[in-house]
Design an enzyme around this catalytic site. Structure first.
Site, PDB file in Angstrom:
ATOM      1  N   TYR A 243     -11.562  36.199 -39.538  1.00  0.00           N
ATOM      2  CA  TYR A 243     -10.764  34.793 -40.240  1.00  0.00           C
ATOM      3  C   TYR A 243     -11.626  33.803 -40.277  1.00  0.00           C
ATOM      4  O   TYR A 243     -11.677  33.252 -41.513  1.00  0.00           O
ATOM      5  CB  TYR A 243      -9.704  34.344 -39.017  1.00  0.00           C
ATOM      6  CG  TYR A 243      -9.381  32.774 -39.189  1.00  0.00           C
ATOM      7  CD1 TYR A 243      -8.459  32.557 -40.333  1.00  0.00           C
ATOM      8  CD2 TYR A 243      -9.750  31.722 -38.498  1.00  0.00           C
ATOM      9  CE1 TYR A 243      -7.966  31.461 -40.397  1.00  0.00           C
ATOM     10  CE2 TYR A 243      -9.440  30.616 -38.619  1.00  0.00           C
ATOM     11  CZ  TYR A 243      -8.557  30.148 -39.682  1.00  0.00           C
ATOM     12  OH  TYR A 243      -8.037  28.890 -39.970  1.00  0.00           O
TER      13      TYR A 243
HETATM   14  O1  LIG Z   1      -9.736  25.007 -35.306  1.00  0.00           O
HETATM   15  C1  LIG Z   1      -9.638  26.078 -35.817  1.00  0.00           C
HETATM   16  O2  LIG Z   1     -10.516  26.309 -36.721  1.00  0.00           O
HETATM   17  C2  LIG Z   1      -8.695  27.047 -35.561  1.00  0.00           C
HETATM   18  O3  LIG Z   1      -7.680  26.572 -34.475  1.00  0.00           O
HETATM   19  C3  LIG Z   1      -6.990  27.597 -33.938  1.00  0.00           C
HETATM   20  O4  LIG Z   1      -7.550  28.816 -33.513  1.00  0.00           O
HETATM   21  P1  LIG Z   1      -8.048  28.518 -31.873  1.00  0.00           P
HETATM   22  O5  LIG Z   1      -8.701  27.384 -31.675  1.00  0.00           O
HETATM   23  O6  LIG Z   1      -8.409  29.780 -31.450  1.00  0.00           O
HETATM   24  O7  LIG Z   1      -6.552  28.177 -30.982  1.00  0.00           O
HETATM   25  P2  LIG Z   1      -5.566  28.818 -30.277  1.00  0.00           P
HETATM   26  O8  LIG Z   1      -5.061  30.240 -30.787  1.00  0.00           O
HETATM   27  O9  LIG Z   1      -4.407  27.950 -30.008  1.00  0.00           O
HETATM   28  O10 LIG Z   1      -6.384  28.868 -28.965  1.00  0.00           O
HETATM   29  C4  LIG Z   1      -6.805  27.799 -28.062  1.00  0.00           C
HETATM   30  C5  LIG Z   1      -7.475  28.228 -27.124  1.00  0.00           C
HETATM   31  O11 LIG Z   1      -6.683  28.927 -26.182  1.00  0.00           O
HETATM   32  C6  LIG Z   1      -7.149  30.264 -25.686  1.00  0.00           C
HETATM   33  N1  LIG Z   1      -5.918  31.180 -25.477  1.00  0.00           N
HETATM   34  C7  LIG Z   1      -5.252  31.636 -26.633  1.00  0.00           C
HETATM   35  C8  LIG Z   1      -4.370  32.477 -26.324  1.00  0.00           C
HETATM   36  C9  LIG Z   1      -4.001  32.929 -25.071  1.00  0.00           C
HETATM   37  O12 LIG Z   1      -3.114  33.874 -24.902  1.00  0.00           O
HETATM   38  N2  LIG Z   1      -4.773  32.530 -24.036  1.00  0.00           N
HETATM   39  C10 LIG Z   1      -5.644  31.516 -24.287  1.00  0.00           C
HETATM   40  O13 LIG Z   1      -6.631  31.341 -23.357  1.00  0.00           O
HETATM   41  C11 LIG Z   1      -7.961  30.492 -26.773  1.00  0.00           C
HETATM   42  O14 LIG Z   1      -9.035  31.397 -26.413  1.00  0.00           O
HETATM   43  C12 LIG Z   1      -8.585  29.235 -27.398  1.00  0.00           C
HETATM   44  O15 LIG Z   1      -9.716  29.011 -26.540  1.00  0.00           O
HETATM   45  C13 LIG Z   1      -6.048  28.165 -35.152  1.00  0.00           C
HETATM   46  O16 LIG Z   1      -5.270  29.179 -34.654  1.00  0.00           O
HETATM   47  C14 LIG Z   1      -6.718  28.702 -36.318  1.00  0.00           C
HETATM   48  O17 LIG Z   1      -6.024  29.041 -37.226  1.00  0.00           O
HETATM   49  C15 LIG Z   1      -7.684  27.462 -36.638  1.00  0.00           C
HETATM   50  O18 LIG Z   1      -8.542  27.640 -37.946  1.00  0.00           O
END
Ligand SMILES: O=C(O)[C@H]1O[C@H](OP(=O)(O)OP(=O)(O)OC[C@H]2O[C@@H](n3ccc(=O)[nH]c3=O)[C@H](O)[C@@H]2O)[C@H](O)[C@@H](O)[C@@H]1O
Length: 432
Positions: A243
């Site tokens: 991504y």
């Molecule tokens: O800022 C960005 O660039 C990105 O932000 C998000 O990606 P992400 O930060 O991974 O957001 P989440 O999927 O909501 O995860 C947030 C946090 O929760 C954690 N997480 C996620 C899912 C889960 O089941 N458990 C968990 O601890 C992830 O590791 C992460 O640290 C968006 O999903 C992306 O599309 C975007 O581009």
């Protein structure tokens, strides 16, 4: 050996009497002529039949296209034009791709409310519950924003849209989002974030006048960067997920269109955007659903048992950053696909500047939902995640007047309120 005359005789001689030689030659001539013209007529008939078959096929094809395409026609063009109508002096006319998406819906609404013309484009794919996208569409429709159903890869559709409306700006938010899903379906990222971006830029470069383009990059481009807070000048050549790699590719691709064709480009690196009407695939959203349903939630933990952290950014702040980018985007300089001079190429971080750990995010949700989460803490799998993000926003502050004002506590309260009103108090049982 049969004579030529014999050969010209029918093979069913019983039908004919053998006649006197003189008369026979004469008749033979007529018969020969008659059978040649019959052959000719048959040939003509066959040609006509083939031609009509082919034109019927093409009629069926174009008919199919006409009946199956969800765009085109006089009424459709009128809806597009009406939606693009500007209702304030010096207002913008904006094509918003991904308009039925989370950020797309909020940006479209904000623009429409201040009197800009907005036409949406969205393919309503099923990456997450399409009914949420349809509900956002209905919301926008209520405010006079028409969303065209189609894909950014459809060059004919894009050409048609630019033919119908002289868009001043394109807000390109259509993308395959989600960091971890890239391991499941890598091709969808290439399709939307690379091929789709190129298709869109091709249409923009050809359009006359060329629009200014503002598009969604991502904080994930910082990848394994450890220097904090992340500044736009920091390294972005070590993406941790496909991504992130496609978003990084997008930054390079938009640069070439700026360089060769004079397109005005602004790339926005969003930092984990959250809020009402959000994306069900994101952690804050799926945690809310699971907590309400009494299901366990999985909390990833980094190396050495360090909590993961994100610079969670509230949607209203992001919208201000998007609108500020549109307002300050310089003009594209090209026309007819030719550059007339240098055009702006900008990249901004849009974050909140205060990272919060994932366990803290869960605690805030528990408070707002008044339900305890069943936490399952596991080591972060090698799935493309990065341990933390933290934005330096001084560039956006200086050039866009961007200033985030909503902290995670306040923003999540608004999200929970929306979640409960949207899904009702049935605890969101049917959310994907
Ligand atoms: O800022 C960005 O660039 C990105 O932000 C998000 O990606 P992400 O930060 O991974 O957001 P989440 O999927 O909501 O995860 C947030 C946090 O929760 C954690 N997480 C996620 C899912 C889960 O089941 N458990 C968990 O601890 C992830 O590791 C992460 O640290 C968006 O999903 C992306 O599309 C975007 O581009």
């Amino acid at each position: 050996m049969p004579s030529l005359q014999d050969e010209l005789l029918p093979s069913t001689p019983g039908k004919f009497k053998i006649e006197h030689r003189g008369h026979a030659v004469n008749r033979q001539f007529h018969r020969c002529f008659a059978s040649t013209s019959t052959l000719f007529l048959w040939a003509l008939f066959l040609v006509a039949l083939t031609a009509s078959y082919l034109s019927f096929q093409s009629f069926i094809d174009s008919g199919n296209r006409y009946f199956t395409a969800s765009w085109g026609g006089i009424q459709w063009e009128k809806r597009v034009r009406d939606s693009a109508q500007v209702h304030r002096p010096d207002g913008l006319s904006v094509l918003v791709t991904g308009a039925a998406g989370f950020v797309g819906t909020h940006v479209s609404l904000a623009l429409k409310k201040r009197g800009d013309g907005v036409v949406g484009l969205d393919n309503f794919n099923s990456y997450y519950d399409p009914s949420l996208k349809k509900a956002r569409k209905a919301l926008l429709q209520g405010h006079g924003v028409f969303i065209v159903e189609g894909d950014v890869n459809d060059a004919r559709l894009l050409a048609k849209l630019f033919d119908v409306v002289a868009f001043t700006h394109v807000m390109h938010l259509a993308a395959q989002a989600g960091v971890r899903y890239a391991m499941e379906n890598p091709q969808s990222y290439v399709h939307s974030n690379v091929a789709g971006l190129v298709a869109l830029l091709e249409a923009c470069k050809t359009a006359n006048p060329q629009p200014a383009v503002v598009w969604a990059s991502s904080s994930s481009v910082y990848g394994l960067n450890e220097k904090t807070p992340f500044s736009e000048a920091d390294r972005t050549d070590r993406p941790a997920s496909l991504y992130a790699a496609t978003k990084k590719a997008g930054e390079a691709i938009t640069h070439t269109y700026n360089h060769i064709y004079g397109l005005s480009i602004t790339g926005l690196r969003f930092f984990t955007v959250y809020g009402p009407w959000g994306r069900p695939d994101m952690a804050y959203f799926s945690f809310t659903r699971n907590i309400l349903q009494g299901k366990p939630i999985t909390i990833y933990r980094g190396k050495n048992r360090v909590d993961l952290a994100r610079d969670f950014t509230y949607i209203d702040d992001i919208v201000k950053g998007c609108v500020g980018s549109l307002d300050t985007a310089g003009k594209s300089t090209g026309s007819g696909g030719k550059k007339a001079g240098p055009a702006p190429y900008r990249i901004f971080n849009l974050g909140n500047t205060s990272p919060v750990t994932v366990p803290t995010l869960v605690s805030i949700l528990e408070r707002h939902l008044k339900v305890k989460a069943k936490r399952k803490v596991v080591d972060m799998p090698g799935n493309g995640d990065v341990p933390f993000t933290h934005a330096n926003i001084s560039s956006a502050q200086g050039q866009l007047g961007y200033k985030p004002t909503t902290d995670l506590q306040t923003g999540l309260k608004k999200f929970v309120k929306w979640y409960l009103s949207y899904y009702g108090y049935n605890r969101g049982k049917n959310v994907n």
